[in-house]
Design a protein around this motif. Structure first.
Motif, mmCIF file in Angstrom:
data_model
loop_
_atom_site.group_PDB
_atom_site.id
_atom_site.type_symbol
_atom_site.label_atom_id
_atom_site.label_comp_id
_atom_site.label_asym_id
_atom_site.label_seq_id
_atom_site.Cartn_x
_atom_site.Cartn_y
_atom_site.Cartn_z
ATOM 1 N N GLU A 34 21.940 -16.340 -1.698
ATOM 2 C CA GLU A 34 22.495 -15.027 -1.364
ATOM 3 C C GLU A 34 21.584 -13.907 -1.846
ATOM 4 O O GLU A 34 21.389 -12.902 -1.157
ATOM 5 N N VAL A 35 21.034 -14.062 -3.041
ATOM 6 C CA VAL A 35 20.111 -13.058 -3.557
ATOM 7 C C VAL A 35 18.843 -13.025 -2.708
ATOM 8 O O VAL A 35 18.278 -11.954 -2.448
ATOM 9 N N ALA A 36 18.375 -14.187 -2.256
ATOM 10 C CA ALA A 36 17.186 -14.232 -1.401
ATOM 11 C C ALA A 36 17.401 -13.444 -0.123
ATOM 12 O O ALA A 36 16.494 -12.751 0.362
ATOM 13 N N SER A 37 18.606 -13.521 0.430
ATOM 14 C CA SER A 37 18.924 -12.751 1.632
ATOM 15 C C SER A 37 18.837 -11.254 1.352
ATOM 16 O O SER A 37 18.379 -10.472 2.204
ATOM 17 N N LEU A 38 19.266 -10.842 0.183
ATOM 18 C CA LEU A 38 19.150 -9.441 -0.214
ATOM 19 C C LEU A 38 17.688 -9.032 -0.314
ATOM 20 O O LEU A 38 17.260 -8.017 0.252
ATOM 21 N N ILE A 39 16.899 -9.809 -1.031
ATOM 22 C CA ILE A 39 15.499 -9.467 -1.277
ATOM 23 C C ILE A 39 14.705 -9.425 0.020
ATOM 24 O O ILE A 39 13.849 -8.554 0.228
ATOM 25 N N ASP A 40 14.983 -10.348 0.947
ATOM 26 C CA ASP A 40 14.258 -10.386 2.217
ATOM 27 C C ASP A 40 14.524 -9.152 3.064
ATOM 28 O O ASP A 40 13.733 -8.840 3.963
ATOM 29 N N ASN A 41 15.616 -8.464 2.807
ATOM 30 C CA ASN A 41 15.957 -7.257 3.568
ATOM 31 C C ASN A 41 15.851 -5.990 2.730
ATOM 32 O O ASN A 41 16.452 -4.968 3.056
ATOM 33 N N PHE A 42 15.062 -6.056 1.669
ATOM 34 C CA PHE A 42 14.906 -4.952 0.718
ATOM 35 C C PHE A 42 13.419 -4.634 0.610
ATOM 36 O O PHE A 42 12.661 -5.407 0.023
ATOM 37 N N PRO A 43 12.946 -3.526 1.165
ATOM 38 C CA PRO A 43 11.510 -3.218 1.120
ATOM 39 C C PRO A 43 10.956 -3.180 -0.299
ATOM 40 O O PRO A 43 11.486 -2.464 -1.165
ATOM 41 N N GLU A 44 9.914 -3.980 -0.536
ATOM 42 C CA GLU A 44 9.189 -3.986 -1.805
ATOM 43 C C GLU A 44 10.133 -4.090 -3.011
ATOM 44 O O GLU A 44 10.045 -3.323 -3.965
ATOM 45 N N TRP A 45 11.022 -5.047 -2.948
ATOM 46 C CA TRP A 45 11.990 -5.276 -4.031
ATOM 47 C C TRP A 45 11.317 -5.333 -5.395
ATOM 48 O O TRP A 45 11.767 -4.718 -6.358
ATOM 49 N N ASP A 46 10.247 -6.103 -5.508
ATOM 50 C CA ASP A 46 9.610 -6.339 -6.804
ATOM 51 C C ASP A 46 9.080 -5.063 -7.441
ATOM 52 O O ASP A 46 8.980 -4.977 -8.666
ATOM 53 N N LYS A 47 8.754 -4.075 -6.632
ATOM 54 C CA LYS A 47 8.205 -2.830 -7.172
ATOM 55 C C LYS A 47 9.253 -1.720 -7.248
ATOM 56 O O LYS A 47 9.223 -0.887 -8.150
ATOM 57 N N ARG B 108 0.826 -1.208 0.000
ATOM 58 C CA ARG B 108 0.000 0.000 0.000
ATOM 59 C C ARG B 108 0.862 1.261 0.000
ATOM 60 O O ARG B 108 0.597 2.208 -0.761
ATOM 61 N N VAL B 109 1.896 1.283 0.834
ATOM 62 C CA VAL B 109 2.770 2.461 0.904
ATOM 63 C C VAL B 109 3.452 2.694 -0.451
ATOM 64 O O VAL B 109 3.524 3.830 -0.932
ATOM 65 N N ALA B 110 3.942 1.612 -1.059
ATOM 66 C CA ALA B 110 4.593 1.747 -2.365
ATOM 67 C C ALA B 110 3.627 2.283 -3.409
ATOM 68 O O ALA B 110 3.990 3.133 -4.237
ATOM 69 N N SER C 89 5.202 -2.320 20.439
ATOM 70 C CA SER C 89 6.190 -2.226 21.522
ATOM 71 C C SER C 89 6.648 -0.794 21.749
ATOM 72 O O SER C 89 6.939 -0.389 22.873
ATOM 73 N N GLY C 90 6.709 -0.002 20.690
ATOM 74 C CA GLY C 90 7.121 1.391 20.814
ATOM 75 C C GLY C 90 8.549 1.575 21.275
ATOM 76 O O GLY C 90 8.936 2.664 21.711
ATOM 77 N N LYS C 91 9.363 0.545 21.197
ATOM 78 C CA LYS C 91 10.730 0.628 21.705
ATOM 79 C C LYS C 91 11.643 1.372 20.727
ATOM 80 O O LYS C 91 11.531 1.190 19.518
ATOM 81 N N PRO C 92 12.554 2.193 21.239
ATOM 82 C CA PRO C 92 13.583 2.764 20.361
ATOM 83 C C PRO C 92 14.332 1.642 19.639
ATOM 84 O O PRO C 92 14.617 0.593 20.237
ATOM 85 N N SER C 93 14.632 1.864 18.380
ATOM 86 C CA SER C 93 15.190 0.760 17.605
ATOM 87 C C SER C 93 15.996 1.247 16.424
ATOM 88 O O SER C 93 15.857 2.386 15.964
ATOM 89 N N ILE C 94 16.840 0.343 15.939
ATOM 90 C CA ILE C 94 17.585 0.521 14.693
ATOM 91 C C ILE C 94 17.129 -0.584 13.754
ATOM 92 O O ILE C 94 17.173 -1.762 14.114
ATOM 93 N N VAL C 95 16.682 -0.199 12.563
ATOM 94 C CA VAL C 95 16.284 -1.174 11.550
ATOM 95 C C VAL C 95 17.224 -1.024 10.364
ATOM 96 O O VAL C 95 17.351 0.073 9.797
ATOM 97 N N ILE C 96 17.871 -2.111 9.998
ATOM 98 C CA ILE C 96 18.840 -2.095 8.899
ATOM 99 C C ILE C 96 18.208 -2.762 7.679
ATOM 100 O O ILE C 96 17.654 -3.864 7.784
ATOM 101 N N PHE C 97 18.307 -2.099 6.538
ATOM 102 C CA PHE C 97 17.750 -2.668 5.312
ATOM 103 C C PHE C 97 18.590 -2.228 4.118
ATOM 104 O O PHE C 97 19.489 -1.377 4.241
ATOM 105 N N PHE C 98 18.319 -2.828 2.972
ATOM 106 C CA PHE C 98 18.982 -2.449 1.733
ATOM 107 C C PHE C 98 18.023 -1.651 0.853
ATOM 108 O O PHE C 98 16.809 -1.896 0.856
ATOM 109 N N ALA C 99 18.574 -0.712 0.105
ATOM 110 C CA ALA C 99 17.795 0.091 -0.841
ATOM 111 C C ALA C 99 18.560 0.171 -2.156
ATOM 112 O O ALA C 99 19.732 -0.226 -2.232
#
Length: 559
Positions: free
Chosen positions: A482-495, A384-386, A411-421
């Protein structure tokens, strides 16, 4: 254009074409990328071979490109019916010209820039180069209009000497290299189509993106037999906002991104160590909080991302390493806050017990899994966001997706989220473990030896082109896992950035770089060294291509 260069020497042909191409500004993200494609196509169509065979020059529009940018192709057939094919490719876009300052109006006029630099006292070496007459200045002169010119001149040469070789040459000029690489990505479909319909056998793709000395005084010219890869790791930091009068009761996300930047930016310990190869450390490309206007509330979130080059490491390995760094940053920040609060409590006679400054650290994959356990339909939210933010700058869109997910985190906890773009650039190199690789490496070695003797140049062969290059998208060494690991950490890769990894793996063209030589790419003093770039490089490429396309009953191409 053909009439202007047909009676010229090789050097003069490349020089004239380079000048003509530099004069057409083709800044990435502007209509100039369309104009330069039109110009390259027009130049090709003046060549006698394409006057006779106009269908062998064509363009391919990039899918869903708002500017209407396109790849330019040309195809020359040798004397017989052999299917061995060599690809000549270059990119036709450049970075901007804002760095030229008061000289911006002449950034694409080599002669006027030359006159300026002959009198400029800002840099002794630059002035000496201008006075020597051996260097051409201008945006794109080295990165890489001269490379396009070299390939054009060689296309003309091979089209006029078809009796000396057998097989095919495909010329390809791509836009959008300076950021998203969508030009060469689109070309994968076209190259696969040609291979299937014409039964072509792709031997090698020759890029001639620029080379430079790897260190001051470096005497060597480099030939690269592959391309380094690139990842863009991003850090989304959610802190705890507060009034500035109670600053130690919050958790400032800008302090966290600053600590991440300190631990990662230019840190050589985070680079791969591959013997004989140059590797640059990660470099911060973006860091800022998300406040839209001034007030006395501390920031809620902060964003940071890095350019990170890879040679052999997988996305999974990179993510694991970065998560450890993020955990160290989180611990450092907690310790810092605790120390500052102890002092604050002491000088103000307050109780020593303070708030909690713990930060959770997640990979994007882990964060989505955690939200899913809370009942969040992650895929529906990200889709939806995309869809709602089409046209948003791609990296900003990725952060927007993560921010939307964070607001659903109970949870509302302070956090660091790491992803690929984007962009993701695959890495590849000639392994030498096949007959085709062995043939390519043998020819490179043979040609280098010959041209060292002819020119006195000192050459060195390396596996990985050390800068970003379109060659990354012609072959791929990452495994499916290895590519699957990239895609799983890449928001909305397909779009957002659907790199066709399976098609690239199927294409599998060895990609080498025999580059023009110059200095200061992406700086206003950018310049190309003409004697090597306009004479030696085109002849070496001609020699290599001729060796791969040598007829069974004839000698090599004349150089």
């Amino acid at each position: 254009m053909y009439l202007e260069i047909k009676d010229c020497s090789l050097f003069e042909q490349v020089e004239k074409l380079t000048t003509a191409l530099v004069q057409t500004l083709s800044i990435n993200g502007t209509s100039g990328e369309v104009e330069i494609a039109d110009k390259v196509e027009a130049i090709l169509r003046t060549f006698p071979y394409f006057q006779k065979h106009p269908d062998r020059v064509w363009t391919q529009f990039l899918p869903d490109d708002q500017l209407g940018r396109k790849n330019v192709f040309a195809r020359v057939k040798g004397r017989g019916n052999a299917k061995k094919t060599v690809i000549f490719h270059s990119h036709i876009d450049t970075v901007g010209i804002e760095d030229y300052g008061q000289q911006e109006s002449i950034a694409n006029h080599p002669e006027e820039l030359l006159h300026f630099f002959k009198q400029w006292d800002g840099n002794k070496e630059v002035r000496e180069h201008a006075l020597s007459g051996d260097w051409m200045f201008g945006r794109g002169a080295v990165d890489m209009k001269s490379g396009v010119a070299v390939h054009l001149v060689n296309v003309l040469y091979f089209s006029e000497h078809r009796d000396e070789w057998d097989g095919e040459i495909i010329f390809m000029a791509n836009p959008v290299e300076e950021n998203q690489h969508t030009g060469v990505i689109a070309s994968v479909d076209e190259l696969l189509r040609l291979r299937q319909e014409e039964q072509l056998e792709y031997v090698v793709a020759i890029n001639n993106d620029y080379i430079s000395p790897l260190y001051p005084g470096d005497p060597r010219k480099y030939i690269y037999t592959g391309a380094g890869g690139k990842l863009l790791p991003c850090f989304y930091v959610y802190g705890r906002e507060t009034h500035v009068g109670q600053t130690l009761f919050g958790l400032d996300p800008t302090l966290v991104t600053s600590e991440l930047n300190r631990l990662i930016n230019n840190n050589m310990e985070l680079t791969e160590q591959v013997e004989g190869e140059m590797m640059t450390p990660p470099s911060a490309l973006y860091q800022r909080d998300t406040k839209a206007f001034y007030n006395v509330q501390t920031a809620v979130t902060s964003h940071l991302y890095f350019n990170l080059m890879v040679l052999e490491a997988s996305p999974k390995e990179v993510m694991s390493k970065l998560k450890k760094v993020a955990a160290a940053a989180a611990e450092n920040i907690r310790n810092y806050y605790e120390a500052q609060y102890r002092t604050f409590a002491r000088v103000n006679a307050f109780p020593e017990e303070g708030p909690d400054w713990e930060l959770e650290v997640y990979t994007y994959e882990e964060y989505c899994r955690m939200l899913g356990e809370q009942g969040v339909d992650v895929r529906a939210v990200t889709a939806r966001v995309a869809a709602e933010h089409q046209g948003m700058e791609l990296r900003e869109l990725c952060f927007e997706i993560v921010d939307t997910l964070r607001k659903l985190d109970r949870s509302g906890k302070p956090s660091i989220v790491i992803f690929f773009a984007p962009p993701y650039c695959p890495h590849n190199y000639l392994k030498g473990d096949s007959a085709r690789d062995e043939e390519v490496l043998h020819v490179i070695s043979d040609v280098i030896a010959r041209w060292e003797g002819k020119t006195g140049e000192s050459f060195a062969v390396k596996r990985f082109f050390p800068y970003l290059t379109d060659s990354s998208y012609l072959s791929l060494h990452d495994t499916d896992e290895e590519v699957a690991s990239l895609i799983d950490n890449f928001p909305e890769w397909d779009k957002i950035y659907p790199v066709p990894v399976k098609k690239i793996r199927d294409l599998n063209v060895p990609a080498i770089n025999v580059g023009v030589f110059g200095l200061d790419a992406h700086r206003w003093t950018e310049r190309v060294y003409k004697p090597y770039s306009f004479e030696t490089v085109p002849r070496m490429i001609r020699d290599m291509a001729g060796s791969w396309l040598k007829p069974q009953t004839a000698g090599s191409i004349h150089t």
